[in-house]
Design an enzyme around this catalytic site. Structure first.
Site, PDB file in Angstrom:
ATOM      1  N   SER A 143       0.865  -1.187   0.000  1.00 23.99           N
ATOM      2  CA  SER A 143       0.000   0.000   0.000  1.00 23.99           C
ATOM      3  C   SER A 143       0.896   1.230   0.000  1.00 23.99           C
ATOM      4  O   SER A 143       2.058   1.154   0.425  1.00 23.99           O
ATOM      5  CB  SER A 143      -0.847   0.004   1.280  1.00 23.99           C
ATOM      6  OG  SER A 143      -1.458   1.272   1.456  1.00 23.99           O
ATOM      7  N   TYR A 156      -2.281  -1.034  10.515  1.00 25.27           N
ATOM      8  CA  TYR A 156      -2.174  -1.248   9.061  1.00 25.27           C
ATOM      9  C   TYR A 156      -0.835  -0.693   8.553  1.00 25.27           C
ATOM     10  O   TYR A 156      -0.136  -1.354   7.777  1.00 25.27           O
ATOM     11  CB  TYR A 156      -3.350  -0.547   8.380  1.00 25.27           C
ATOM     12  CG  TYR A 156      -3.512  -0.786   6.895  1.00 25.27           C
ATOM     13  CD1 TYR A 156      -3.963  -2.012   6.395  1.00 25.27           C
ATOM     14  CD2 TYR A 156      -3.243   0.230   5.969  1.00 25.27           C
ATOM     15  CE1 TYR A 156      -4.142  -2.209   5.031  1.00 25.27           C
ATOM     16  CE2 TYR A 156      -3.422   0.038   4.608  1.00 25.27           C
ATOM     17  CZ  TYR A 156      -3.873  -1.180   4.139  1.00 25.27           C
ATOM     18  OH  TYR A 156      -4.057  -1.379   2.780  1.00 25.27           O
TER      19      TYR A 156
HETATM   20  N1  LIG Z   1      -8.432  -0.804  -2.188  1.00 27.51           N
HETATM   21  C1  LIG Z   1      -7.445   0.030  -1.893  1.00 27.51           C
HETATM   22  O1  LIG Z   1      -7.596   1.260  -1.979  1.00 27.51           O
HETATM   23  C2  LIG Z   1      -6.107  -0.506  -1.444  1.00 27.51           C
HETATM   24  C3  LIG Z   1      -5.062   0.409  -1.335  1.00 27.51           C
HETATM   25  C4  LIG Z   1      -3.822  -0.055  -0.923  1.00 27.51           C
HETATM   26  C5  LIG Z   1      -3.638  -1.380  -0.655  1.00 27.51           C
HETATM   27  N2  LIG Z   1      -4.661  -2.255  -0.766  1.00 27.51           N
HETATM   28  C6  LIG Z   1      -4.384  -3.651  -0.465  1.00 27.51           C
HETATM   29  O2  LIG Z   1      -4.846  -4.458  -1.510  1.00 27.51           O
HETATM   30  C7  LIG Z   1      -5.148  -5.766  -0.999  1.00 27.51           C
HETATM   31  C8  LIG Z   1      -6.530  -6.179  -1.479  1.00 27.51           C
HETATM   32  O3  LIG Z   1      -7.478  -5.286  -0.942  1.00 27.51           O
HETATM   33  P1  LIG Z   1      -8.852  -4.906  -1.666  1.00 27.51           P
HETATM   34  O4  LIG Z   1      -8.878  -3.450  -1.795  1.00 27.51           O
HETATM   35  O5  LIG Z   1      -9.075  -5.757  -2.846  1.00 27.51           O
HETATM   36  O6  LIG Z   1      -9.863  -5.247  -0.473  1.00 27.51           O
HETATM   37  P2  LIG Z   1     -11.048  -6.294  -0.323  1.00 27.51           P
HETATM   38  O7  LIG Z   1     -11.574  -6.077   1.031  1.00 27.51           O
HETATM   39  O8  LIG Z   1     -11.959  -6.183  -1.489  1.00 27.51           O
HETATM   40  O9  LIG Z   1     -10.303  -7.676  -0.428  1.00 27.51           O
HETATM   41  C9  LIG Z   1      -9.550  -8.192   0.627  1.00 27.51           C
HETATM   42  C10 LIG Z   1      -9.294  -9.644   0.327  1.00 27.51           C
HETATM   43  O10 LIG Z   1      -8.544 -10.184   1.402  1.00 27.51           O
HETATM   44  C11 LIG Z   1      -9.122 -11.422   1.776  1.00 27.51           C
HETATM   45  N3  LIG Z   1      -8.882 -11.642   3.196  1.00 27.51           N
HETATM   46  C12 LIG Z   1      -9.137 -10.796   4.230  1.00 27.51           C
HETATM   47  N4  LIG Z   1      -8.798 -11.384   5.398  1.00 27.51           N
HETATM   48  C13 LIG Z   1      -8.326 -12.618   5.087  1.00 27.51           C
HETATM   49  C14 LIG Z   1      -7.813 -13.679   5.836  1.00 27.51           C
HETATM   50  N5  LIG Z   1      -7.731 -13.639   7.166  1.00 27.51           N
HETATM   51  N6  LIG Z   1      -7.397 -14.787   5.181  1.00 27.51           N
HETATM   52  C15 LIG Z   1      -7.496 -14.869   3.844  1.00 27.51           C
HETATM   53  N7  LIG Z   1      -7.974 -13.885   3.071  1.00 27.51           N
HETATM   54  C16 LIG Z   1      -8.375 -12.777   3.702  1.00 27.51           C
HETATM   55  C17 LIG Z   1     -10.603 -11.323   1.462  1.00 27.51           C
HETATM   56  O11 LIG Z   1     -11.119 -12.614   1.215  1.00 27.51           O
HETATM   57  C18 LIG Z   1     -10.580 -10.450   0.202  1.00 27.51           C
HETATM   58  O12 LIG Z   1     -10.480 -11.263  -0.929  1.00 27.51           O
HETATM   59  C19 LIG Z   1      -5.020  -5.663   0.511  1.00 27.51           C
HETATM   60  O13 LIG Z   1      -3.765  -6.177   0.919  1.00 27.51           O
HETATM   61  C20 LIG Z   1      -5.085  -4.167   0.776  1.00 27.51           C
HETATM   62  O14 LIG Z   1      -4.406  -3.807   1.953  1.00 27.51           O
HETATM   63  C21 LIG Z   1      -5.906  -1.844  -1.159  1.00 27.51           C
END
Ligand SMILES: NC(=O)c1ccc[n+]([C@@H]2O[C@H](COP(=O)([O-])OP(=O)(O)OC[C@H]3O[C@@H](n4cnc5c(N)ncnc54)[C@H](O)[C@@H]3O)[C@@H](O)[C@H]2O)c1
Length: 255
Positions: A143, A156
């Site tokens: 991130s 986080y």
């Molecule tokens: N969306 C954003 O703006 C953003 C920005 C920076 C980083 N990220 C990172 O991108 C990644 C994906 O996030 P996203 O935005 O798609 O969010 P999301 O909430 O849509 O997806 C999160 C995913 O993580 C999985 N997950 C959560 N807890 C889990 C666990 N204990 N065991 C196994 N799987 C688990 C869920 O099943 C889901 O598929 C994350 O690491 C998040 O920190 C997202």
């Protein structure tokens, strides 16, 4: 096609960024195992979409925060599609709390999903690659908060900051085995993790003002970079963090 006949394991591939990466990898010719924690319906949909592209896809339920369950989880993934070439540590979770109120329970969960899981899953993957004398690619979805403070999300930031150093360290330790390790640092991407933000113009509009490209990113924006890092085009790239943030990181200031 960049990933013809490669095999990828993507944690949290049922929705959001992980789903975007899984579909893009399949479009590039890869077979894919996605894991999901609780939304089997989403995972089944992703699998169907990938199969329609003519690639193999399997969904495995698994909680990456349970370290003792990871060896079986990884073995199941290999049994489902064969030896894995690309691991994407995508699963992530965030918990909002002022630092003065943050609980040990939330801290443990956030660190376990975002840092400890990738640590030990990468270890299983790397051990398998080393013992079979194959190279491979590890991609962590980090991130901008591996760099940028995020008040009220200290756990986080601690996890993503740790992921930055894990990437740099493993890039060196695993280079002799032909294993590259890179992070992608998304900015603000339209996914369920940001549901509160997307539904609230009072929060969304000030954020958009910080993004030089003037929009939130999509899972496809992140997936394009993941496809590059997973491909032979990135064979000489390791220990890097690739920002996918529309310019947010270097333009951000608290109001
Ligand atoms: N969306 C954003 O703006 C953003 C920005 C920076 C980083 N990220 C990172 O991108 C990644 C994906 O996030 P996203 O935005 O798609 O969010 P999301 O909430 O849509 O997806 C999160 C995913 O993580 C999985 N997950 C959560 N807890 C889990 C666990 N204990 N065991 C196994 N799987 C688990 C869920 O099943 C889901 O598929 C994350 O690491 C998040 O920190 C997202």
């Amino acid at each position: 096609m960049k990933l013809q006949n490669k095999r990828a394991l993507i944690t949290g591939g049922d929705q959001g960024i992980g789903r975007g990466i899984a579909i893009r990898f399949a479009e590039e010719g890869a077979d894919v195992v996605i894991s999901y924690r609780s939304h089997q319906d989403n995972a089944d949909e992703t699998v169907k979409e990938i199969q329609a592209l003519g690639r193999k896809a399997v969904a495995i339920q698994g909680d990456v925060s349970v370290t003792s369950a990871l060896p079986k989880f990884f073995a199941d993934a290999v049994a489902a599609i064969g030896p894995i070439d690309i691991l994407v540590n995508n699963a992530g979770v965030e918990k909002r709390a002022e630092f003065l109120q943050a609980t040990a329970e939330d801290y443990d969960l956030v660190l376990a999903v975002n840092l400890k899981g990738p640590f030990f899953l990468s270890q299983l993957f790397a051990r398998e690659l080393v013992s079979s004398k194959r190279g491979g690619k590890i991609i962590n979805i980090s991130s901008v908060h591996e760099e940028l403070p995020f008040p009220n999300f200290a756990s986080y930031c601690a996890a993503k900051g740790g992921l930055k150093m894990l990437c740099r360290d493993l890039a060196i330790e695993l280079a002799p085995y032909g294993i590259t390790v890179n992070n992608i640092a998304p900015g603000a991407i339209k996914t369920p993790i940001n549901a509160n933000l997307l539904d609230d113009p009072a929060k969304l509009n000030p954020l958009l003002e910080h993004i030089p490209l003037g929009r939130m990113g999509s899972p496809e924006d992140v997936a394009g970079c993941a496809a590059f890092l997973a491909s032979s085009d990135a064979d000489y790239v390791t220990g890097a963090t690739l920002l996918v943030d529309g310019g947010l990181l270097f333009n951000y200031h608290e109001q």
